[in-house]
Design a protein around this motif. Structure first.
Motif, PDB file in Angstrom:
ATOM      1  N   GLU A   8       3.499   1.576   9.139  1.00  0.00           N
ATOM      2  CA  GLU A   8       4.858   1.067   9.070  1.00  0.00           C
ATOM      3  C   GLU A   8       5.046   0.751   7.245  1.00  0.00           C
ATOM      4  O   GLU A   8       4.029   1.025   6.697  1.00  0.00           O
ATOM      5  CB  GLU A   8       5.194  -0.235   9.529  1.00  0.00           C
ATOM      6  N   ASP A   9       6.316   0.479   6.927  1.00  0.00           N
ATOM      7  CA  ASP A   9       6.538   0.294   5.605  1.00  0.00           C
ATOM      8  C   ASP A   9       5.749  -0.873   5.033  1.00  0.00           C
ATOM      9  O   ASP A   9       5.708  -1.924   5.585  1.00  0.00           O
ATOM     10  CB  ASP A   9       8.188   0.125   5.371  1.00  0.00           C
ATOM     11  N   VAL A  10       5.042  -0.623   4.079  1.00  0.00           N
ATOM     12  CA  VAL A  10       4.257  -1.836   3.097  1.00  0.00           C
ATOM     13  C   VAL A  10       5.295  -2.445   2.355  1.00  0.00           C
ATOM     14  O   VAL A  10       6.066  -1.772   1.753  1.00  0.00           O
ATOM     15  CB  VAL A  10       3.139  -1.071   2.456  1.00  0.00           C
ATOM     16  N   PRO A  11       5.231  -3.744   2.481  1.00  0.00           N
ATOM     17  CA  PRO A  11       6.036  -4.511   1.396  1.00  0.00           C
ATOM     18  C   PRO A  11       5.945  -3.869  -0.066  1.00  0.00           C
ATOM     19  O   PRO A  11       4.983  -3.342  -0.545  1.00  0.00           O
ATOM     20  CB  PRO A  11       5.391  -6.068   1.420  1.00  0.00           C
ATOM     21  N   VAL A  12       7.066  -3.779  -0.841  1.00  0.00           N
ATOM     22  CA  VAL A  12       7.430  -3.194  -2.132  1.00  0.00           C
ATOM     23  C   VAL A  12       6.203  -3.596  -2.985  1.00  0.00           C
ATOM     24  O   VAL A  12       5.619  -2.970  -3.856  1.00  0.00           O
ATOM     25  CB  VAL A  12       8.702  -3.443  -2.610  1.00  0.00           C
ATOM     26  N   ASP A  13       6.102  -4.877  -3.096  1.00  0.00           N
ATOM     27  CA  ASP A  13       5.126  -5.571  -4.035  1.00  0.00           C
ATOM     28  C   ASP A  13       3.427  -5.185  -3.530  1.00  0.00           C
ATOM     29  O   ASP A  13       2.588  -5.724  -4.299  1.00  0.00           O
ATOM     30  CB  ASP A  13       5.035  -7.110  -4.366  1.00  0.00           C
ATOM     31  N   GLN A  14       3.160  -4.616  -2.569  1.00  0.00           N
ATOM     32  CA  GLN A  14       1.927  -4.148  -2.231  1.00  0.00           C
ATOM     33  C   GLN A  14       1.509  -2.714  -1.966  1.00  0.00           C
ATOM     34  O   GLN A  14       0.727  -2.146  -1.562  1.00  0.00           O
ATOM     35  CB  GLN A  14       1.583  -4.973  -0.898  1.00  0.00           C
ATOM     36  N   ARG A  15       2.543  -1.855  -2.192  1.00  0.00           N
ATOM     37  CA  ARG A  15       2.571  -0.350  -2.223  1.00  0.00           C
ATOM     38  C   ARG A  15       1.498   0.093  -3.358  1.00  0.00           C
ATOM     39  O   ARG A  15       1.684  -0.348  -4.524  1.00  0.00           O
ATOM     40  CB  ARG A  15       4.045  -0.103  -2.240  1.00  0.00           C
ATOM     41  N   ALA A  16       0.865   1.027  -2.975  1.00  0.00           N
ATOM     42  CA  ALA A  16      -0.018   1.710  -4.038  1.00  0.00           C
ATOM     43  C   ALA A  16      -0.401   3.073  -3.844  1.00  0.00           C
ATOM     44  O   ALA A  16      -0.345   3.731  -2.708  1.00  0.00           O
ATOM     45  CB  ALA A  16      -1.569   0.716  -4.140  1.00  0.00           C
ATOM     46  N   ILE A  17      -0.511   3.948  -5.110  1.00  0.00           N
ATOM     47  CA  ILE A  17      -1.173   5.067  -4.837  1.00  0.00           C
ATOM     48  C   ILE A  17      -2.909   5.072  -5.440  1.00  0.00           C
ATOM     49  O   ILE A  17      -2.909   4.320  -6.246  1.00  0.00           O
ATOM     50  CB  ILE A  17      -0.246   6.172  -5.787  1.00  0.00           C
ATOM     51  N   VAL A  18      -3.740   5.377  -4.460  1.00  0.00           N
ATOM     52  CA  VAL A  18      -5.030   5.776  -5.163  1.00  0.00           C
ATOM     53  C   VAL A  18      -5.602   6.903  -5.265  1.00  0.00           C
ATOM     54  O   VAL A  18      -5.171   7.746  -4.692  1.00  0.00           O
ATOM     55  CB  VAL A  18      -5.964   5.063  -3.953  1.00  0.00           C
ATOM     56  N   PHE A  19      -6.243   7.075  -6.331  1.00  0.00           N
ATOM     57  CA  PHE A  19      -6.777   8.500  -6.681  1.00  0.00           C
ATOM     58  C   PHE A  19      -7.889   8.606  -7.086  1.00  0.00           C
ATOM     59  O   PHE A  19      -8.526   7.394  -7.768  1.00  0.00           O
ATOM     60  CB  PHE A  19      -5.759   9.292  -7.771  1.00  0.00           C
ATOM     61  N   SER A  20      -8.904   9.613  -7.021  1.00  0.00           N
ATOM     62  CA  SER A  20     -10.281   9.453  -7.209  1.00  0.00           C
ATOM     63  C   SER A  20     -10.660  10.217  -8.742  1.00  0.00           C
ATOM     64  O   SER A  20      -9.892  11.046  -8.948  1.00  0.00           O
ATOM     65  CB  SER A  20     -11.052  10.106  -6.186  1.00  0.00           C
ATOM     66  N   ARG A  23     -15.502   7.120  -9.100  1.00  0.00           N
ATOM     67  CA  ARG A  23     -14.626   5.912  -8.971  1.00  0.00           C
ATOM     68  C   ARG A  23     -13.018   6.191  -8.336  1.00  0.00           C
ATOM     69  O   ARG A  23     -12.797   7.330  -8.282  1.00  0.00           O
ATOM     70  CB  ARG A  23     -14.249   5.342 -10.309  1.00  0.00           C
ATOM     71  N   LEU A  24     -12.433   5.009  -8.069  1.00  0.00           N
ATOM     72  CA  LEU A  24     -11.032   5.210  -7.555  1.00  0.00           C
ATOM     73  C   LEU A  24     -10.302   4.485  -8.325  1.00  0.00           C
ATOM     74  O   LEU A  24     -10.892   3.357  -9.153  1.00  0.00           O
ATOM     75  CB  LEU A  24     -11.162   4.565  -6.105  1.00  0.00           C
ATOM     76  N   SER A  25      -8.926   4.871  -8.673  1.00  0.00           N
ATOM     77  CA  SER A  25      -7.968   3.996  -9.242  1.00  0.00           C
ATOM     78  C   SER A  25      -6.878   3.761  -8.339  1.00  0.00           C
ATOM     79  O   SER A  25      -6.390   4.479  -7.717  1.00  0.00           O
ATOM     80  CB  SER A  25      -7.512   4.828 -10.678  1.00  0.00           C
ATOM     81  N   PHE A  26      -6.410   2.448  -8.211  1.00  0.00           N
ATOM     82  CA  PHE A  26      -5.551   1.985  -7.589  1.00  0.00           C
ATOM     83  C   PHE A  26      -3.936   1.644  -8.371  1.00  0.00           C
ATOM     84  O   PHE A  26      -4.401   0.664  -9.243  1.00  0.00           O
ATOM     85  CB  PHE A  26      -5.917   0.726  -6.764  1.00  0.00           C
ATOM     86  N   LEU A  27      -2.975   1.995  -8.159  1.00  0.00           N
ATOM     87  CA  LEU A  27      -1.768   2.209  -9.093  1.00  0.00           C
ATOM     88  C   LEU A  27      -0.814   1.298  -8.206  1.00  0.00           C
ATOM     89  O   LEU A  27      -0.193   1.703  -7.017  1.00  0.00           O
ATOM     90  CB  LEU A  27      -1.248   3.560  -9.341  1.00  0.00           C
ATOM     91  N   LYS A  28      -0.569   0.327  -8.446  1.00  0.00           N
ATOM     92  CA  LYS A  28       0.373  -0.692  -8.148  1.00  0.00           C
ATOM     93  C   LYS A  28       1.766  -0.120  -8.700  1.00  0.00           C
ATOM     94  O   LYS A  28       2.217  -0.293  -9.570  1.00  0.00           O
ATOM     95  CB  LYS A  28       0.048  -1.964  -8.166  1.00  0.00           C
ATOM     96  N   THR A  29       2.519   0.314  -7.514  1.00  0.00           N
ATOM     97  CA  THR A  29       4.048   0.925  -7.824  1.00  0.00           C
ATOM     98  C   THR A  29       4.809   0.039  -8.245  1.00  0.00           C
ATOM     99  O   THR A  29       5.986   0.278  -8.799  1.00  0.00           O
ATOM    100  CB  THR A  29       4.376   2.105  -6.744  1.00  0.00           C
ATOM    101  N   ASN A  60       3.643  -0.456 -11.718  1.00  0.00           N
ATOM    102  CA  ASN A  60       3.276   0.831 -12.688  1.00  0.00           C
ATOM    103  C   ASN A  60       1.925   0.421 -13.489  1.00  0.00           C
ATOM    104  O   ASN A  60       1.668   1.100 -14.413  1.00  0.00           O
ATOM    105  CB  ASN A  60       4.077   1.333 -13.465  1.00  0.00           C
ATOM    106  N   LYS A  61       1.085  -0.469 -12.698  1.00  0.00           N
ATOM    107  CA  LYS A  61      -0.134  -0.540 -13.439  1.00  0.00           C
ATOM    108  C   LYS A  61      -1.325  -0.416 -12.557  1.00  0.00           C
ATOM    109  O   LYS A  61      -1.182  -0.713 -11.479  1.00  0.00           O
ATOM    110  CB  LYS A  61      -0.289  -2.140 -13.757  1.00  0.00           C
ATOM    111  N   TYR A  62      -2.340   0.025 -13.061  1.00  0.00           N
ATOM    112  CA  TYR A  62      -3.609   0.558 -12.148  1.00  0.00           C
ATOM    113  C   TYR A  62      -4.991   0.020 -12.564  1.00  0.00           C
ATOM    114  O   TYR A  62      -4.936  -0.684 -13.895  1.00  0.00           O
ATOM    115  CB  TYR A  62      -3.471   1.860 -12.147  1.00  0.00           C
ATOM    116  N   ILE A  63      -5.878  -0.078 -11.857  1.00  0.00           N
ATOM    117  CA  ILE A  63      -7.161  -0.571 -11.979  1.00  0.00           C
ATOM    118  C   ILE A  63      -8.266   0.289 -11.420  1.00  0.00           C
ATOM    119  O   ILE A  63      -8.029   0.828 -10.371  1.00  0.00           O
ATOM    120  CB  ILE A  63      -7.337  -1.923 -11.293  1.00  0.00           C
ATOM    121  N   HIS A  64      -9.429   0.535 -12.232  1.00  0.00           N
ATOM    122  CA  HIS A  64     -10.471   1.339 -11.729  1.00  0.00           C
ATOM    123  C   HIS A  64     -11.364   0.623 -10.918  1.00  0.00           C
ATOM    124  O   HIS A  64     -11.642  -0.634 -11.111  1.00  0.00           O
ATOM    125  CB  HIS A  64     -11.041   1.854 -12.955  1.00  0.00           C
TER     126      HIS A  64
END
Length: 413
Positions: free
Chosen positions: A143-155, A169-175, A178-182
């Motif tokens: 289902e749709d994820v709340p806007v403040d919890q949506r993320a793109i993850v990339f390896s 490592r993985l990086s999680f980008l909070k859309t 527009n900030k991400y974390i390793h």
């Protein structure tokens, strides 16, 4: 465009001169099609792609490690980790990002994109790490994820393009901001008291529920569980010193991860039962209305076309025994970096900095695939269903060369 007048210019000479100048003005990605050209898809051999759950089942070990490392042994949520993301990414609305990515030498020169992100300068130019796989919360949740919890993850794999290095490592980008974390990937010891680093090419990933699957080329798949996130930042039992090697530091008694705030431990492996002939290079997830989710893994091959195979969600989350895909197709092109299915199949293909294509192919009938230009160094594929876009990322280092981007899904041929 004026042609300098140096004597008489014949009609043929004029035509050739203009043609040459027009060709020079066309970006390299637009000047050619995939080579060799795409061919119709053919039925494959699903029986060749068996996976066996490894002898080292680390699910209990990972939970013990979480209890040993985290403050009060508490579970750290993905939402809290996303809230700690502090590395800014720039969107296409930023003039510098847009000009670098779409201008001369940029990864997206001549590519028709709908949205994209540029990574922060130090990550964009870092030749010690190379981005590879991509997924996100729209794979993880039906289902749709709340806007403040949506993320793109990339390896990322440690080392230059084409390598594997000594870390993953993985990086999680909070859309939402527009900030991400390793997040560094680790493997716990059997006792759940210590851990070491994971070394994978990580060419493809899929986030499903609380699990993140990471491809291991000829090795099969590694599985990680986000409920076991380890938090070293703001933790008296942890250290975020970059000089502290990964694992339990005997002198200080603190858990380290060479400067990373968060670590994610492995829970087990789907081992390739036929490692000499089959590969698991990229991965995606299809959530189609009216049926259960299905995974796809695909092969990267240079001298022949590889195969794309489909797995049920219940098979890959059973974590026991030996499993097989239920369908396989030979891919229409070589050098496949990512594959996804929705109505038909889509493939990212590319093997040099100057070429990249998105190919659409139909597995029913002898239809000719179609292709369109893609980014330079393009990789895995992720379906962002809320925007109806196919997302991927590019691997080569440099400002404007290392981006995440989305395009409209081409029509099926």
């Amino acid at each position: 465009m004026k042609i300098p007048r140096r004597g008489r210019v014949t009609g043929t000479m004029l035509f050739l001169a203009v043609l040459g100048m027009l060709a020079a003005a066309v970006p390299a990605a637009l000047a050619a099609a995939p080579n060799p050209p795409p061919v119709p898809m053919q039925p494959g051999t699903p029986g060749a792609f068996a996976l066996r759950w490894g002898d080292e089942d680390l699910r209990v070990s990972a939970r013990k490690l979480r209890a040993a490392v985290n403050p009060n042994g508490a579970q750290v949520t993905v939402a809290s980790m996303l809230n700690a993301a502090n590395i800014p990414a720039q969107t296409q609305d930023n003039t510098g990002c847009r000009n670098q990515a779409t201008g001369s030498g940029g990864a997206l020169q001549g590519v028709d994109v709908e949205a994209f992100y540029c990574l922060r300068h130090d990550d964009a130019v870092d030749a010690d790490w190379t981005p590879q796989g991509i997924s996100g919360t729209e794979d993880a949740e039906p289902e749709d994820v709340p806007v403040d919890q949506r993320a793109i993850v990339f390896s990322w794999h440690e080392g230059p393009p084409g390598g594997s290095g000594m870390g993953t490592r993985l990086s999680f980008l909070k859309t939402a901001n527009n900030k991400y974390i390793h997040v560094l990937l680790v493997v716990p010891n059997e006792a759940g008291t210590d851990y070491s680093e994971v070394a994978l090419h990580a060419g493809g990933i899929a986030w499903y529920r609380n699990y993140i699957f990471v491809t291991a080329n000829t090795g099969g798949l590694r599985v990680f569980d986000t409920t076991n996130l380890l938090q070293l930042a703001h933790n008296p039992k942890g250290s975020t010193s970059k000089t502290c090697k990964t694992g339990l530091d005997e002198r200080s008694g603190r858990y380290c991860g060479r400067g990373y705030d968060y670590l994610l431990p492995e829970i087990g492996r789907w081992d390739n039962s036929n490692s000499t002939t089959t590969r698991y290079d990229s991965m995606s997830l299809e959530r189609a209305p009216g049926r259960a989710p299905e995974f796809m893994t695909s092969e990267y091959r240079t001298n022949s076309v590889g195969q794309v195979v489909r797995w049920t969600d219940t098979a890959l989350t059973s974590f026991q025994g030996t499993i097989h895909p239920f369908r396989a197709w030979f891919q229409p092109v070589r050098y496949v970096q990512g594959a996804f299915s929705r109505s038909c199949y889509y493939f990212n293909t590319g093997h040099s900095p100057s070429t990249g294509y998105l190919v659409a192919a139909n597995a029913t009938g002898n239809t000719k695939p179609v292709s369109q230009p893609g980014g330079q160094g393009l990789q895995d594929l992720y379906w962002l269903r809320s925007a109806e876009q196919l997302w991927t990322l590019t691997e080569y280092p440099g400002d404007g060369k290392r981006v995440l981007y989305g395009v409209s899904r081409p029509k099926c041929p």
